[in-house]
Write an enzyme that holds these catalytic residues in place. Structure first.
Site, mmCIF file in Angstrom:
data_model
loop_
_atom_site.group_PDB
_atom_site.id
_atom_site.type_symbol
_atom_site.label_atom_id
_atom_site.label_comp_id
_atom_site.label_asym_id
_atom_site.label_seq_id
_atom_site.Cartn_x
_atom_site.Cartn_y
_atom_site.Cartn_z
ATOM 1 N N ARG A 153 0.838 -1.213 0.000
ATOM 2 C CA ARG A 153 0.000 0.000 0.000
ATOM 3 C C ARG A 153 0.868 1.256 0.000
ATOM 4 N NH1 ARG A 153 -1.676 1.422 6.123
ATOM 5 N NH2 ARG A 153 -0.146 0.134 7.164
ATOM 6 N N SER A 161 -4.752 5.340 5.433
ATOM 7 C CA SER A 161 -4.429 3.910 5.428
ATOM 8 C C SER A 161 -4.113 3.383 4.035
ATOM 9 C CB SER A 161 -5.601 3.109 6.005
ATOM 10 O OG SER A 161 -5.873 3.533 7.312
ATOM 11 N N GLU A 179 -18.707 3.754 -0.096
ATOM 12 C CA GLU A 179 -17.970 3.029 -1.130
ATOM 13 C C GLU A 179 -18.789 2.846 -2.402
ATOM 14 O OE1 GLU A 179 -18.474 2.000 2.001
ATOM 15 O OE2 GLU A 179 -16.502 2.337 2.894
ATOM 16 N N PHE A 234 -14.323 -3.625 1.619
ATOM 17 C CA PHE A 234 -15.400 -2.697 1.272
ATOM 18 C C PHE A 234 -15.419 -2.382 -0.221
ATOM 19 C CE2 PHE A 234 -13.923 -1.343 5.637
ATOM 20 C CZ PHE A 234 -14.826 -2.145 6.301
ATOM 21 N N HIS A 239 -5.254 -3.487 2.456
ATOM 22 C CA HIS A 239 -5.711 -4.275 3.610
ATOM 23 C C HIS A 239 -6.429 -5.547 3.175
ATOM 24 C CE1 HIS A 239 -4.711 -0.426 5.295
ATOM 25 N NE2 HIS A 239 -4.892 -0.853 6.526
ATOM 26 N N ASP A 292 -7.477 -5.839 13.410
ATOM 27 C CA ASP A 292 -8.862 -5.429 13.135
ATOM 28 C C ASP A 292 -9.809 -6.631 13.042
ATOM 29 O OD1 ASP A 292 -8.766 -2.712 13.263
ATOM 30 O OD2 ASP A 292 -8.723 -2.354 11.102
ATOM 31 N N ARG A 336 -1.543 -4.462 3.922
ATOM 32 C CA ARG A 336 -1.230 -3.517 4.990
ATOM 33 C C ARG A 336 0.174 -3.755 5.551
ATOM 34 N NH1 ARG A 336 -2.089 -4.140 11.020
ATOM 35 N NH2 ARG A 336 -1.808 -2.041 11.813
HETATM 36 C C1 LIG Z 1 -18.146 0.177 5.250
HETATM 37 C C2 LIG Z 1 -16.949 0.686 5.945
HETATM 38 N N1 LIG Z 1 -16.152 1.575 5.321
HETATM 39 C C3 LIG Z 1 -15.046 2.025 5.936
HETATM 40 C C4 LIG Z 1 -14.710 1.601 7.190
HETATM 41 C C5 LIG Z 1 -13.437 2.066 7.847
HETATM 42 N N2 LIG Z 1 -13.719 2.968 8.986
HETATM 43 C C6 LIG Z 1 -13.722 2.534 10.250
HETATM 44 S S1 LIG Z 1 -14.109 3.731 11.354
HETATM 45 C C7 LIG Z 1 -14.278 4.884 10.122
HETATM 46 C C8 LIG Z 1 -14.658 6.288 10.474
HETATM 47 C C9 LIG Z 1 -15.895 6.340 11.280
HETATM 48 O O1 LIG Z 1 -16.245 7.648 11.611
HETATM 49 P P1 LIG Z 1 -17.512 7.877 12.535
HETATM 50 O O2 LIG Z 1 -18.658 7.093 12.029
HETATM 51 O O3 LIG Z 1 -17.717 9.329 12.673
HETATM 52 O O4 LIG Z 1 -17.073 7.186 13.893
HETATM 53 P P2 LIG Z 1 -16.524 7.845 15.249
HETATM 54 O O5 LIG Z 1 -16.130 9.252 14.983
HETATM 55 O O6 LIG Z 1 -17.654 7.773 16.210
HETATM 56 O O7 LIG Z 1 -15.393 6.974 15.666
HETATM 57 C C10 LIG Z 1 -14.024 4.299 8.869
HETATM 58 C C11 LIG Z 1 -14.046 5.014 7.600
HETATM 59 C C12 LIG Z 1 -15.573 0.659 7.792
HETATM 60 N N3 LIG Z 1 -15.307 0.148 9.001
HETATM 61 N N4 LIG Z 1 -16.681 0.243 7.167
#
Ligand SMILES: Cc1ncc(C[n+]2csc(CCOP(=O)(O)OP(=O)(O)O)c2C)c(N)n1
Ligand SMILES: [Mg+2]
Lengths: 303, 340
Positions: free
Chosen positions: B34, B61, B82, B107, B133, B141, B191
């Site tokens: 990556r 990432s 996505e 995703f 990843h 994870d 990753r």
């Molecule tokens: C479908 C999907 N896309 C991307 C991710 C990667 N991801 C994990 S947490 C996150 C950000 C989440 O932000 P938010 O919903 O605001 O959560 P918080 O601020 O409460 O941690 C992302 C993009 C994922 N887990 N699932």
């Protein structure tokens, strides 16, 4: 000093503050102590794993505390009790706060918290319902929890059970289109046994939610879909409690609680810092964080 | 040997007896694919103003962040959406852009499968899905984030090309080749920091396998992180007089059927090795060629149809049977089956 949330931020249309406290001083004290315990656990677990998501776990700690320790009808000794209320952690990366709550409630021994993210541990990086009792849904792929909650709420109605369903989503998470599909379903099916929270901390991974894909007036958006909407300070235990009571009284439609929060809440150097989304504290940082949180959890609160 | 020692043994592997000039003897340098992707994207952006990049809230990432910084007007962070990202990529491609769309493999391929299938591949658009990843080396994870089925999904769509680079050098070349390729491409990236195996002279071409070691007793056909494991397994087998051919099959589709047929004919036994479910990935693709052209004993090293979980990447490779020792054992088993 820990940042205080400005309630000026709440949309005046939906701002919700209980006129007077709904919790007794004793009850509030008890819950505050538990919230502190969960926050300490979040730091300790992620530090032990050297991996995980402290920011979004800390921002949700007060909501999760209120749910598990004063609202949810559940039996930790009987996790599959059919009439239990359901809690779906749609933002699955906040697993540490869920695990901390489940341990505190007695679903499994506290010592297991230290195995977070280790090989063969039931405490997977994201919640796995087949590995850990008390986890209601396997999550981690964002945007799916509201649909799951809808399904549980529909099943409750079908089976004539009076349990309630609670779903916690992130604000970045609701950029997923599926959330809005689900939001239509909840209204169309009159799911008044469902309450959804948005942990409105205004941060996602790549930056501020407003900069990545804006969600201003999130309350109005859901209201336009037909939801009953309440905006609260998501760190105010009385407000959380009162808002859920209001949701319970609301008939014919689902309730969305926009909980304005601070990501990393309780640990000043983590607060409102996007860097602490998915970075675990190093040992010295964990020490500092624990010192800032203050000792003792329940004991300190009672003293 | 513990994991660290195995890792070191792989690094030190100073195989004196020749091998192609581009194959590094010293494998101590490590870089995640990556990371190499992020660098290559930046070079590409400088060379080609038609290149645009999309991400879904994972630019740190996936390493699209460097491109975003230098070319903010050609970078679109679509947020956690996505499906929207893939549809937007299609629209940009319809208007002549060469689009790189990145997210985690789970995703990019899972969440947005229909958008990739119907909106990108059906019209054969110039969208390059660079997904990071992938596989179980995601590590901590856990299973929800470890794509073990992405190659199967992407390979089964007509018009799609699927490339799984083994190291940073191959990644860089694959990114350039993907940009020049007509139509959709799926690039599977990791990753984990992995050894740099190849020097600049590495002859990468989409659709062409590369032979890394000669041998006539058994052929080890691998891609991604399993290429290093296959090389290590070949060293171990050589100590017992078993000469293993090692083939890097980085393009899973269109697959290099000639190279597979030659391996079956000349070696008489095959082992595939992939960081993916054995159902539908590299092993399946090779088997499809073998059964139709030249059936020989064959074994598939890969994830045995189970979900991933949390753990350290190297622990997981061991838990899921994806080490050099596992490739070696499979090779011994197919060699024993030869001529039976
Ligand atoms: C479908 C999907 N896309 C991307 C991710 C990667 N991801 C994990 S947490 C996150 C950000 C989440 O932000 P938010 O919903 O605001 O959560 P918080 O601020 O409460 O941690 C992302 C993009 C994922 N887990 N699932
Ligand atoms: Mg957020």
């Amino acid at each position: 000093m820990s940042t205080q949330l400005s309630t000026q931020l709440l949309d005046p249309e939906y701002a919700f503050r209980p006129a007077q406290p709904v919790l007794s001083a004793e009850e509030r004290n008890r819950l505050q102590g538990i919230a502190l315990t969960l926050r300490r656990d979040i730091i300790e677990m992620t530090a032990a794993a050297q991996s995980g998501h402290p920011g979004g776990s800390l921002s949700a700690a007060d909501i999760v505390t209120c749910l598990y320790f004063s609202i949810l009808r559940h039996r930790p000794q009987d996790p599959h009790w059919p009439d239990r209320d359901r809690f779906v952690l749609s933002k699955g990366h906040a697993a540490p706060v869920l695990y901390a709550a489940l341990a505190e409630a007695g679903y499994f021994p506290r010592e297991q918290l230290q195995t977070l993210r280790r090989l063969h541990s039931p405490l997977q990086g994201h919640p796995d319902m087949r590995k850990l009792p008390g986890v209601e849904a396997s999550t981690g792929s964002l945007g799916q929890g509201l649909s799951i909650g809808n399904g549980m709420a529909l099943a409750g109605k079908l089976d004539g059970r009076d349990y309630r369903v609670y779903v916690l989503m992130g604000d970045g998470e609701i950029q997923e289109g599926m959330v809005w599909e689900a939001a239509m379903t909840s209204v169309h099916r009159h799911l008044d046994n469902l309450t959804a929270f948005v942990d409105y901390n205004q941060l996602q991974i790549d930056g501020r939610v407003t900069d990545i894909k804006s969600l201003t007036h999130v309350g109005r958006r859901f209201a336009a879909f037909g939801w009953h909407v309440l905006e609260i300070d998501g760190h105010d235990l009385d407000a959380i409690h009162a808002a859920v009571q209001d949701a319970q009284r609301t008939k014919g439609r689902p309730t969305l609680i926009v909980a304005h929060t601070i990501k990393g809440k309780g640990v000043p150097f983590m607060e409102d810092q996007v860097e602490w989304h998915g970075t675990a504290p190093k040992p010295d940082q964990a020490k500092e964080a624990l010192a800032q949180l203050g000792a003792g959890g329940k004991e300190a609160a009672q003293a | 040997m513990n994991l660290e020692q195995i890792d070191e043994a792989q690094d030190r592997r100073g195989q004196a007896e020749g091998g192609p000039a581009f194959l590094r003897r010293d494998r101590s340098q490590k870089e995640a694919t990556r990371v190499a992707y992020g660098k290559a994207l930046l070079e590409l952006g400088r060379e080609n103003p038609q290149v645009v990049v999309l991400d879904a809230d994972l630019s740190k990432s996936t390493h699209t962040g460097a491109f975003a910084k230098e070319f903010p007007e050609r970078f679109f962070d679509m947020g956690i959406a996505e499906q929207d990202m893939m549809g937007t990529a299609a629209g940009l491609a319809f208007c002549g852009k060469t689009v790189f769309a990145s997210s985690f493999a789970i995703f990019a391929t899972g969440r947005a499968f229909d958008q990739v299938r119907n909106t990108i591949c059906y019209p054969a658009l110039n969208v390059k899905i660079a997904a990071t990843h992938a596989g179980i080396t995601v590590g901590e994870d856990g299973g929800s984030h470890e794509a073990i089925e992405d190659v199967a999904l992407m390979r089964s769509i007509p018009n799609m090309t699927v490339v799984v680079p083994a190291d940073a050098t191959e990644t860089r070349l694959a990114v350039k080749a993907a940009a020049a390729w007509e139509g959709p491409v799926y690039l599977r990236l990791g990753r984990l920091d992995v050894p740099v195996l190849f020097d600049e002279g590495y002859p990468f071409r989409i659709g062409k396998a590369v032979r890394l070691r000669e041998g006539r007793d058994v052929a080890l056909i691998a891609n991604g992180v399993m290429v290093a494991a296959a090389l290590e397994a070949a060293d171990r087998l050589a100590r017992d007089g078993i000469e293993a051919r090692v083939i890097n099959m980085s393009t899973v589709k269109p697959i290099d059927a000639e190279e597979i047929e030659a391996a079956a004919r000349e070696c008489g036994a095959l082992v595939t090795a992939e960081e993916h479910n054995v159902l539908g990935g590299l092993g399946s693709a090779v088997a499809e060629v073998v059964v139709q052209r030249r059936p020989v004993p064959m074994a598939l090293v890969g994830v045995q149809d189970r979900f991933g979980q949390s753990g350290k990447p190297l622990e997981l490779l061991e838990e899921y049977g994806l080490t050099a020792a596992d490739v070696e054992a499979a090779a011994r088993q197919v060699v024993a089956r030869k001529g039976r």
